[in-house]
Scaffold this active site. Structure first.
Site, PDB file in Angstrom:
ATOM      1  N   ASP A  28       0.830  -1.210   0.000  1.00 23.62           N
ATOM      2  CA  ASP A  28       0.000   0.000   0.000  1.00 23.62           C
ATOM      3  C   ASP A  28       0.868   1.264   0.000  1.00 23.62           C
ATOM      4  OD1 ASP A  28      -2.367   1.394  -0.019  1.00 23.62           O
ATOM      5  OD2 ASP A  28      -2.685   1.273   2.137  1.00 23.62           O
ATOM      6  N   ASN A  47     -10.998  -2.859  -4.957  1.00 22.28           N
ATOM      7  CA  ASN A  47     -10.330  -1.843  -5.773  1.00 22.28           C
ATOM      8  C   ASN A  47     -11.056  -1.571  -7.096  1.00 22.28           C
ATOM      9  OD1 ASN A  47      -6.992  -2.858  -4.684  1.00 22.28           O
ATOM     10  ND2 ASN A  47      -8.242  -1.152  -3.954  1.00 22.28           N
TER      11      ASN A  47
HETATM   12  C1  IPE Z   1      -5.211  -2.735   0.110  1.00 22.27           C
HETATM   13  O1  IPE Z   1      -4.972  -1.385  -0.134  1.00 22.27           O
HETATM   14  C2  IPE Z   1      -5.227  -3.493  -1.182  1.00 22.27           C
HETATM   15  C3  IPE Z   1      -3.941  -3.597  -1.859  1.00 22.27           C
HETATM   16  C4  IPE Z   1      -2.792  -3.195  -1.409  1.00 22.27           C
HETATM   17  C5  IPE Z   1      -3.980  -4.260  -3.144  1.00 22.27           C
HETATM   18  P1  IPE Z   1      -6.163  -0.346  -0.232  1.00 22.27           P
HETATM   19  O2  IPE Z   1      -5.537   0.979  -0.432  1.00 22.27           O
HETATM   20  O3  IPE Z   1      -7.147  -0.787  -1.238  1.00 22.27           O
HETATM   21  O4  IPE Z   1      -6.832  -0.461   1.219  1.00 22.27           O
HETATM   22  P2  IPE Z   1      -7.802   0.533   1.991  1.00 22.27           P
HETATM   23  O5  IPE Z   1      -8.875   0.933   1.031  1.00 22.27           O
HETATM   24  O6  IPE Z   1      -6.974   1.710   2.417  1.00 22.27           O
HETATM   25  O7  IPE Z   1      -8.278  -0.246   3.163  1.00 22.27           O
HETATM   26  C1  IPE Z   2      -1.715   0.303  -3.252  1.00 26.27           C
HETATM   27  O1  IPE Z   2      -1.538   1.660  -3.350  1.00 26.27           O
HETATM   28  C2  IPE Z   2      -2.014  -0.339  -4.578  1.00 26.27           C
HETATM   29  C3  IPE Z   2      -3.418  -0.731  -4.737  1.00 26.27           C
HETATM   30  C4  IPE Z   2      -4.315  -0.727  -3.796  1.00 26.27           C
HETATM   31  C5  IPE Z   2      -3.843  -1.146  -6.059  1.00 26.27           C
HETATM   32  P1  IPE Z   2      -2.755   2.674  -3.256  1.00 26.27           P
HETATM   33  O2  IPE Z   2      -3.200   2.981  -4.630  1.00 26.27           O
HETATM   34  O3  IPE Z   2      -3.814   2.190  -2.347  1.00 26.27           O
HETATM   35  O4  IPE Z   2      -2.006   3.923  -2.632  1.00 26.27           O
HETATM   36  P2  IPE Z   2      -2.570   4.941  -1.553  1.00 26.27           P
HETATM   37  O5  IPE Z   2      -3.077   4.146  -0.392  1.00 26.27           O
HETATM   38  O6  IPE Z   2      -3.658   5.715  -2.230  1.00 26.27           O
HETATM   39  O7  IPE Z   2      -1.385   5.777  -1.205  1.00 26.27           O
HETATM   40 MG    MG Z   3      -4.190   2.420  -0.373  1.00 31.52          MG
END
Ligand code: IPE
Ligand code: IPE
Ligand code: MG
Length: 232
Positions: A16, A64
């Site tokens: 993340d 997602n």
């Molecule tokens: C968790 O990250 C999923 C992945 C890293 C693929 P998210 O960014 O989707 O999680 P939330 O929404 O902050 O819980």
């Molecule tokens: C994790 O990075 C990757 C996925 C969840 C696909 P994020 O896209 O959630 O990055 P932040 O949390 O917005 O920084």
């Molecule tokens: Mg995230």
């Protein structure tokens, strides 16, 4: 299990923080995902060198799909642009690729390429890299229940071991260590059943910055943990 219990046999990572990494640099979110994807190769290599046998990476969750279309397209494109080349590199490194999650929301062509990547690497023995793409733990559990019902398994025939064998992670030991980068302290629907006795490690470091030094820190922290599994 690895002979050395101070080293986790299975590490699972919630990758993340890509979006925030990009925002800090005033770049579009997809640039963060690109940097994050690039980091995967580095991290896989480091864990393989440590002798970790299973590495699971959470790349895209079932939730997602609710992100803007543009970002979803970018993420799917990243997978489709890299899968063939990465599969070759993994094969060369004797690493087996596995996928957990759903494939049916991906294009027929991408589905075929993911399958051919797992097929190519299926006999490799150094490490298993499990890519969680369109993965959600609750959906995995519900699918397992459906399969058990369809398979007419008798109620007495169901136990924890049998149930586990219906999950996407069948034959993979439960994660010893779950790492989440990006500063959030939650599991976000990742390996809920499998995490029953996992050690959890949360770091504010954003995924594209999670490097060898940070891996070493996480493994050192894990080594200090006393795992009791309910025992004394
Ligand atoms: C968790 O990250 C999923 C992945 C890293 C693929 P998210 O960014 O989707 O999680 P939330 O929404 O902050 O819980
Ligand atoms: C994790 O990075 C990757 C996925 C969840 C696909 P994020 O896209 O959630 O990055 P932040 O949390 O917005 O920084
Ligand atoms: Mg995230």
């Amino acid at each position: 299990m690895s002979g050395d219990s101070s080293l986790p046999c299975h590490v699972a990572i919630i990758m993340d923080g890509n979006g925030r990494w990009a925002r800090q640099r005033r770049l579009p979110r997809i640039a963060g995902h690109r940097a994050g994807a690039k980091n995967i190769r580095r991290v896989v290599k480091a864990f393989a060198n440590y002798g970790v046998k299973y590495l699971t990476l959470f790349a895209f969750s079932t939730e997602n799909w609710s992100r803007p279309q543009k970002e979803i397209h970018g993420l799917v494109r990243l997978l489709s642009n890299s899968i063939d080349e990465e599969a070759k590199a993994l094969h060369k490194a004797n690493i087996k690729l596995r996928h957990i999650g759903k494939l049916d929301r991906l294009s027929v062509e991408l589905r075929r390429r993911v399958k051919s990547a797992t097929e190519l690497t299926k006999d490799n023995t150094r490490m298993t890299l499990c890519l969680a793409f369109d993965y959600g733990s609750r959906s995995e559990i519900v699918d397992a229940v459906r399969c058990i019902k369809e398979g007419n398994v008798s109620p007495e025939g169901i136990n924890e071991t049998i149930f586990s064998s219906y999950l996407g992670t069948a034959d993979i030991p439960d994660p010893d260590l779950i790492i989440r980068t990006g500063g959030e302290i939650r599991l976000s629907n990742f390996l809920l059943w499998q995490a029953a006795y996992s050690e959890l490690y949360f770091t504010p470091v954003l995924w594209p910055d999670f490097n060898k030094k940070e891996i070493e820190k996480a493994l050192l922290d894990y080594r200090q943990r006393q795992r009791r599994f309910g025992n004394l």
